[in-house]
Design a protein around this motif. Structure first.
Motif, PDB file in Angstrom:
ATOM      1  N   GLU A 116     -18.616 -11.658   5.125  1.00  0.00           N
ATOM      2  CA  GLU A 116     -17.459 -12.324   4.236  1.00  0.00           C
ATOM      3  C   GLU A 116     -16.526 -11.087   3.776  1.00  0.00           C
ATOM      4  N   PRO A 117     -15.343 -11.487   3.823  1.00  0.00           N
ATOM      5  CA  PRO A 117     -14.267 -10.391   3.525  1.00  0.00           C
ATOM      6  C   PRO A 117     -14.405  -9.936   2.066  1.00  0.00           C
ATOM      7  N   GLU A 118     -14.168  -8.760   1.814  1.00  0.00           N
ATOM      8  CA  GLU A 118     -14.213  -8.240   0.436  1.00  0.00           C
ATOM      9  C   GLU A 118     -12.662  -7.916  -0.148  1.00  0.00           C
ATOM     10  N   THR A 119     -12.117  -7.717  -1.317  1.00  0.00           N
ATOM     11  CA  THR A 119     -10.997  -7.724  -1.558  1.00  0.00           C
ATOM     12  C   THR A 119     -10.866  -6.005  -1.968  1.00  0.00           C
ATOM     13  N   ALA A 120      -9.645  -5.482  -1.860  1.00  0.00           N
ATOM     14  CA  ALA A 120      -9.480  -3.971  -1.982  1.00  0.00           C
ATOM     15  C   ALA A 120      -8.054  -3.964  -2.116  1.00  0.00           C
ATOM     16  N   ARG A 121      -7.579  -2.662  -2.687  1.00  0.00           N
ATOM     17  CA  ARG A 121      -6.265  -2.169  -2.670  1.00  0.00           C
ATOM     18  C   ARG A 121      -6.150  -0.739  -1.835  1.00  0.00           C
ATOM     19  N   VAL A 122      -5.046  -0.836  -1.030  1.00  0.00           N
ATOM     20  CA  VAL A 122      -4.540   0.288  -0.324  1.00  0.00           C
ATOM     21  C   VAL A 122      -4.292   1.268  -1.275  1.00  0.00           C
ATOM     22  N   ILE A 123      -5.004   2.355  -0.848  1.00  0.00           N
ATOM     23  CA  ILE A 123      -4.449   3.928  -1.881  1.00  0.00           C
ATOM     24  C   ILE A 123      -3.818   4.807  -1.062  1.00  0.00           C
ATOM     25  N   ALA A 124      -3.875   4.730   0.488  1.00  0.00           N
ATOM     26  CA  ALA A 124      -3.127   5.694   1.089  1.00  0.00           C
ATOM     27  C   ALA A 124      -2.844   5.296   2.378  1.00  0.00           C
ATOM     28  N   VAL A 125      -1.683   5.528   3.043  1.00  0.00           N
ATOM     29  CA  VAL A 125      -1.213   5.087   4.324  1.00  0.00           C
ATOM     30  C   VAL A 125      -0.398   6.060   5.008  1.00  0.00           C
ATOM     31  N   GLY A 126      -0.837   6.461   6.360  1.00  0.00           N
ATOM     32  CA  GLY A 126      -0.133   7.597   6.918  1.00  0.00           C
ATOM     33  C   GLY A 126      -0.491   7.527   8.452  1.00  0.00           C
ATOM     34  N   GLY A 127       0.518   7.895   9.354  1.00  0.00           N
ATOM     35  CA  GLY A 127       0.293   7.928  10.618  1.00  0.00           C
ATOM     36  C   GLY A 127      -0.338   6.428  11.154  1.00  0.00           C
ATOM     37  N   ASP A 128      -1.494   6.531  11.678  1.00  0.00           N
ATOM     38  CA  ASP A 128      -1.935   5.230  12.103  1.00  0.00           C
ATOM     39  C   ASP A 128      -3.093   5.015  11.320  1.00  0.00           C
ATOM     40  N   HIS A 129      -3.354   5.213  10.306  1.00  0.00           N
ATOM     41  CA  HIS A 129      -4.794   4.827   9.562  1.00  0.00           C
ATOM     42  C   HIS A 129      -4.106   4.888   8.197  1.00  0.00           C
ATOM     43  N   GLY A 130      -5.140   4.390   7.032  1.00  0.00           N
ATOM     44  CA  GLY A 130      -5.111   4.282   5.514  1.00  0.00           C
ATOM     45  C   GLY A 130      -6.433   4.316   5.022  1.00  0.00           C
ATOM     46  N   PHE A 131      -6.376   4.358   3.835  1.00  0.00           N
ATOM     47  CA  PHE A 131      -7.669   4.209   2.862  1.00  0.00           C
ATOM     48  C   PHE A 131      -7.500   3.081   1.997  1.00  0.00           C
ATOM     49  N   LEU A 132      -8.628   2.296   1.746  1.00  0.00           N
ATOM     50  CA  LEU A 132      -8.789   1.359   0.791  1.00  0.00           C
ATOM     51  C   LEU A 132      -9.723   1.774  -0.315  1.00  0.00           C
ATOM     52  N   ALA A 133      -9.422   1.195  -1.464  1.00  0.00           N
ATOM     53  CA  ALA A 133     -10.426   1.184  -2.929  1.00  0.00           C
ATOM     54  C   ALA A 133     -10.890   0.049  -3.124  1.00  0.00           C
ATOM     55  N   THR A 134     -12.145  -0.102  -3.088  1.00  0.00           N
ATOM     56  CA  THR A 134     -12.981  -1.324  -3.433  1.00  0.00           C
ATOM     57  C   THR A 134     -12.904  -1.547  -5.062  1.00  0.00           C
ATOM     58  N   ALA A 135     -13.323  -2.667  -5.329  1.00  0.00           N
ATOM     59  CA  ALA A 135     -13.616  -3.092  -6.764  1.00  0.00           C
ATOM     60  C   ALA A 135     -14.622  -2.297  -7.240  1.00  0.00           C
ATOM     61  N   GLU A 136     -15.746  -1.632  -6.489  1.00  0.00           N
ATOM     62  CA  GLU A 136     -16.643  -0.688  -6.797  1.00  0.00           C
ATOM     63  C   GLU A 136     -16.334   0.563  -6.811  1.00  0.00           C
ATOM     64  N   GLY A 137     -15.154   0.983  -6.517  1.00  0.00           N
ATOM     65  CA  GLY A 137     -14.702   2.284  -6.443  1.00  0.00           C
ATOM     66  C   GLY A 137     -14.924   3.216  -5.354  1.00  0.00           C
ATOM     67  N   ARG A 138     -15.265   2.589  -4.335  1.00  0.00           N
ATOM     68  CA  ARG A 138     -15.517   3.221  -2.993  1.00  0.00           C
ATOM     69  C   ARG A 138     -14.171   3.252  -2.232  1.00  0.00           C
ATOM     70  N   GLN A 139     -14.134   4.217  -1.204  1.00  0.00           N
ATOM     71  CA  GLN A 139     -12.953   4.552  -0.684  1.00  0.00           C
ATOM     72  C   GLN A 139     -13.504   4.226   0.847  1.00  0.00           C
ATOM     73  N   LEU A 140     -12.729   3.384   1.509  1.00  0.00           N
ATOM     74  CA  LEU A 140     -12.986   3.251   3.002  1.00  0.00           C
ATOM     75  C   LEU A 140     -11.766   3.677   3.958  1.00  0.00           C
ATOM     76  N   TYR A 141     -11.932   4.127   5.053  1.00  0.00           N
ATOM     77  CA  TYR A 141     -11.210   4.259   6.099  1.00  0.00           C
ATOM     78  C   TYR A 141     -10.700   2.989   6.953  1.00  0.00           C
ATOM     79  N   PHE A 142      -9.543   2.923   7.383  1.00  0.00           N
ATOM     80  CA  PHE A 142      -9.041   1.829   8.413  1.00  0.00           C
ATOM     81  C   PHE A 142      -8.135   2.424   9.291  1.00  0.00           C
ATOM     82  N   HIS A 143      -8.109   1.746  10.558  1.00  0.00           N
ATOM     83  CA  HIS A 143      -7.115   2.197  11.404  1.00  0.00           C
ATOM     84  C   HIS A 143      -6.015   1.340  11.427  1.00  0.00           C
ATOM     85  N   ALA A 144      -4.810   1.357  11.982  1.00  0.00           N
ATOM     86  CA  ALA A 144      -3.691   0.453  12.131  1.00  0.00           C
ATOM     87  C   ALA A 144      -4.278  -0.677  12.608  1.00  0.00           C
TER      88      ALA A 144
END
Length: 181
Positions: A116-144
């Motif tokens: 199931e998809p979860e919701t988050a907010r983007v906290i940083a974007v640069g180059g070809d990747h970024g980071f999300l912050a989840t509702a629980e406060g975890r940070q996750l990497y993602f690629h473009a």
């Protein structure tokens, strides 16, 4: 938990902060899935005599009525598990995902077709990747490439998104990132 958790440390003397992190993550797991009967955690620093390349191993076993969830985070490539905190967090995050899958299987009588998809907010974007912050406060990497509909260039800090968490080379990461309207 019906039985107090068992926590073991091998190859090092644990700090109070490490013990508190494990206690905190156990409490989170128990709130997430209240039917946990007991848990066993083993944290190991193998090959202590090496000056470089030591990676932490974490094994987590969670008992539920009728089943056991086992997570074994051995040395992973990269720098992430050269510190015990990320290795412990990754193990508990994997256990949480397995508990969620177990709950879905029991609810529907079969394994989930997809996460199931979860919701988050983007906290940083640069180059070809970024980071999300989840509702629980975890940070996750993602690629473009994980951003759907070629919308990577639309992302800015604060953008709400949905995502599916998966295991990446250096730990959990976000995939199937969809910009919310």
């Amino acid at each position: 938990m019906q039985t107090p958790p068992q926590i073991a440390f091998h190859g090092f003397e644990p700090s109070e902060a490490l013990k508190l992190l494990i206690d905190h993550r156990l409490a989170q797991l128990e709130r997430f899935h209240p039917r946990i009967t007991t848990a066993r955690v083993a944290v190991e620093l193998p090959h202590r005599h090496h000056h470089k390349g030591n990676h932490w191993h974490v094994k987590l076993m969670v008992d539920l009525p009728g089943t056991e969830i086992v997570v074994n985070r051995e040395s992973e490539k990269g720098e992430r598990h050269k510190d015990p905190g990320p290795a412990i967090r990754d193990a508990f995050d994997a256990a949480r995902r397995q508990l969620l899958d177990h709950a879905r299987r029991n609810e529907h009588g079969h394994a989930p077709a997809h996460a199931e998809p979860e919701t988050a907010r983007v906290i940083a974007v640069g180059g070809d990747h970024g980071f999300l912050a989840t509702a629980e406060g975890r940070q996750l990497y993602f690629h473009a490439n994980a951003v759907l509909d070629h919308r990577f260039d639309d992302l800015t800090p604060g953008t709400p998104v949905t995502f599916v968490e998966e295991d990446g080379v250096e730990g959990p990461q976000a995939s199937t990132v969809r910009v919310l309207r």
